[in-house]
Design a protein around this motif. Structure first.
Motif, PDB file in Angstrom:
ATOM      1  N   UNK A   1       0.829  -1.203   0.000  1.00 14.07           N
ATOM      2  CA  UNK A   1       0.000   0.000   0.000  1.00 14.07           C
ATOM      3  C   UNK A   1       0.867   1.258   0.000  1.00 14.07           C
ATOM      4  N   UNK A   2       1.877   1.275   0.846  1.00 14.30           N
ATOM      5  CA  UNK A   2       2.784   2.425   0.944  1.00 14.30           C
ATOM      6  C   UNK A   2       3.570   2.598  -0.348  1.00 14.30           C
ATOM      7  N   UNK A   3       4.090   1.509  -0.869  1.00 15.76           N
ATOM      8  CA  UNK A   3       4.876   1.582  -2.103  1.00 15.76           C
ATOM      9  C   UNK A   3       4.019   2.045  -3.271  1.00 15.76           C
ATOM     10  N   UNK A   4       2.782   1.605  -3.302  1.00 13.48           N
ATOM     11  CA  UNK A   4       1.891   2.003  -4.382  1.00 13.48           C
ATOM     12  C   UNK A   4       1.646   3.505  -4.361  1.00 13.48           C
ATOM     13  N   UNK A   5       1.495   4.081  -3.168  1.00 10.44           N
ATOM     14  CA  UNK A   5       1.232   5.514  -3.055  1.00 10.44           C
ATOM     15  C   UNK A   5       2.497   6.335  -3.269  1.00 10.44           C
ATOM     16  N   UNK A   6       3.604   5.921  -2.657  1.00  7.13           N
ATOM     17  CA  UNK A   6       4.825   6.718  -2.708  1.00  7.13           C
ATOM     18  C   UNK A   6       5.520   6.635  -4.062  1.00  7.13           C
ATOM     19  N   UNK A   7       5.288   5.581  -4.806  1.00  3.53           N
ATOM     20  CA  UNK A   7       5.934   5.446  -6.111  1.00  3.53           C
ATOM     21  C   UNK A   7       5.266   6.277  -7.194  1.00  3.53           C
TER      22      UNK A   7
END
Length: 446
Positions: free
Chosen positions: A283-289
């Motif tokens: 979830x974090x990687x999807x948003x931050x990327x």
């Protein structure tokens, strides 16, 4: 004396007599005899090799003929004998009687035992039944998919000992463990993408409107975390001890307005902070990327006082403040009336997380107490329970009030207190939060 020896002696004598009659010097006698003996030795060796090769071919032929006869006899016996070998099956009449009684349960009795009604059970069986069918052999008949699913749901609902479940369902102890793992894997592999996903398209619009009806705007879900008790693992057990002193793994989840899970991330040791768990999640990687740093489509954003307010998640103070993740103000500081109202509104909307966790653990009690499954399998068990929770909510398979009483009974593990995250720096996310705080009513009317 052997015939070859007699023949060679006579030939030698004839040869010698012929040599002498021809008046050949005697020096050649020994040479002729030596050549003759060498020739005879070669002939004997060739005969020996031929006889050995003949014996080898004969033995090979006999072995092949014996193997063919044995395989033919085995094939004939397998056709004429019965496939039911009672020596392979243990008599388990108590379990068979219980399972026979369960088939005649009415809907209320069925739900009391398996925590789902018959309609939901049949729906699950239709979804995963083909993947948990086992091949029939000459040794025994396979356990039917319906009983496999029933055993797994019973274990999810009560987390009983394998021995007691084996006696109740008429199967072996090791078979219960195997079935739980197999059915759990089938649920996760086949149903996760179908029933657990962040809202998008029309479903996103419905979710935003539902949270707006709860007086909080631009929200696509609430994020939270809870601890799942486990038995102390063999590897690094101290890492799994949480702040309350018991071993656990952490479940981080996003929940929509219907208290259904839209993102599930489980398995981190209980001593891990919420920030660490979040930063390692997809979830974090999807948003931050993403270049804009938003989790949901930017065309869903609205403008308020010149500030872009995107669609975002809401969380408690243990999470970091991000443009795609807004949290309440810390109670450690003096809050204005607007900040207090915003905090109250956000926490009220975020209560869907607590409701989802309560129903999840109340229905599937394997998440309420330590069980003897390996810690490496726990993330799949947790994910499977979340999927089943969503299916029950979608099927309108209601949560019974007495399950909530069971969940709050003495002896259950008390959740650790939430540790506040203080690493936030002034950023665009704080501007977004302040804008929502000061223009909450106008944004709700947008």
């Amino acid at each position: 004396m052997e015939p070859d020896t007699e023949e060679s002696s006579s030939l030698t004598a004839a040869l010698l007599s012929s040599v002498l009659s021809l008046n050949v010097p005697s020096v050649f006698d020994s040479q002729v005899l030596e050549v003759y003996q060498l020739q005879m030795a070669r002939i004997r060796q060739r005969r020996v090799r031929e006889m050995m090769e003949r014996d080898r071919r004969r033995r090979h032929y006999l072995r092949r003929r014996r193997a063919f006869l044995l395989s033919s006899m085995a094939a004939v016996f397998s056709l004429i004998t019965s496939t039911s070998r009672h020596v392979w099956v243990r008599n388990r009449s108590p379990g068979q009687n219980f399972w026979s009684e369960a088939k005649s349960f009415d809907n209320d009795q069925w739900k009391a035992q398996f925590r789902v009604n018959r309609t939901t059970f049949d729906y699950l069986l239709e979804l995963i039944g083909p993947s948990i069918v086992r091949r029939k052999t000459n040794y025994r008949k396979p356990i039917e998919p319906r009983r496999r699913l029933a055993v797994t749901l019973w274990w999810f609902a009560r987390s009983g000992e394998y021995r007691s479940i084996a006696n109740m369902f008429g199967v072996g102890i090791a078979t219960v463990c195997t079935m739980v793992r197999q059915v759990t894997s089938a649920i996760v592999d086949l149903l996760y993408q179908r029933f657990v996903s962040l809202p998008s398209g029309p479903r996103l619009e419905i979710t935003i409107q539902a949270f707006k009806d709860r007086s909080y705007p631009q929200c696509a879900g609430a994020i939270g975390a809870t601890h799942i008790p486990i038995a102390p693992p063999r590897d690094n057990p101290d890492d799994y001890i949480n702040s309350n002193g018991w071993h656990s793994v952490i479940l981080q989840a996003v929940v929509d307005h219907n208290s259904c899970f839209t993102d599930v991330y489980a398995g981190w040791p209980g001593s891990t902070s919420s920030v660490t768990v979040l930063s390692s999640s997809d979830l974090y990687l999807k948003a931050e990327d993403r270049p804009d740093g938003y989790l949901f489509p930017r065309d869903k954003s609205i403008m308020s006082d010149g500030v872009e307010v995107p669609v975002h998640l809401i969380g408690d103070t243990s999470f970091p403040l991000k443009p795609w993740l807004i949290k309440a103000y810390s109670q450690e500081h003096q809050l204005s009336s607007e900040q207090q109202h915003f905090t109250y509104t956000l926490n009220s909307a975020r209560s869907v997380v607590d409701t989802a966790f309560m129903r999840l653990k109340g229905r599937w009690r394997c998440l309420l107490k330590k069980n003897d499954i390996d810690v490496s399998m726990m993330p799949r068990v947790v994910a499977a329970c979340c999927i089943l929770h969503n299916i029950c909510e979608i099927q309108k398979d209601c949560f019974l009030p007495e399950w909530n009483i069971e969940m709050t009974s003495p002896g259950n593990f008390v959740q650790p207190d939430t540790a506040q995250y203080d690493g936030d720096a002034y950023c665009s996310a704080e501007v977004i939060r302040d804008t929502i705080t000061h223009n909450l009513l106008s944004i709700l009317q947008y």
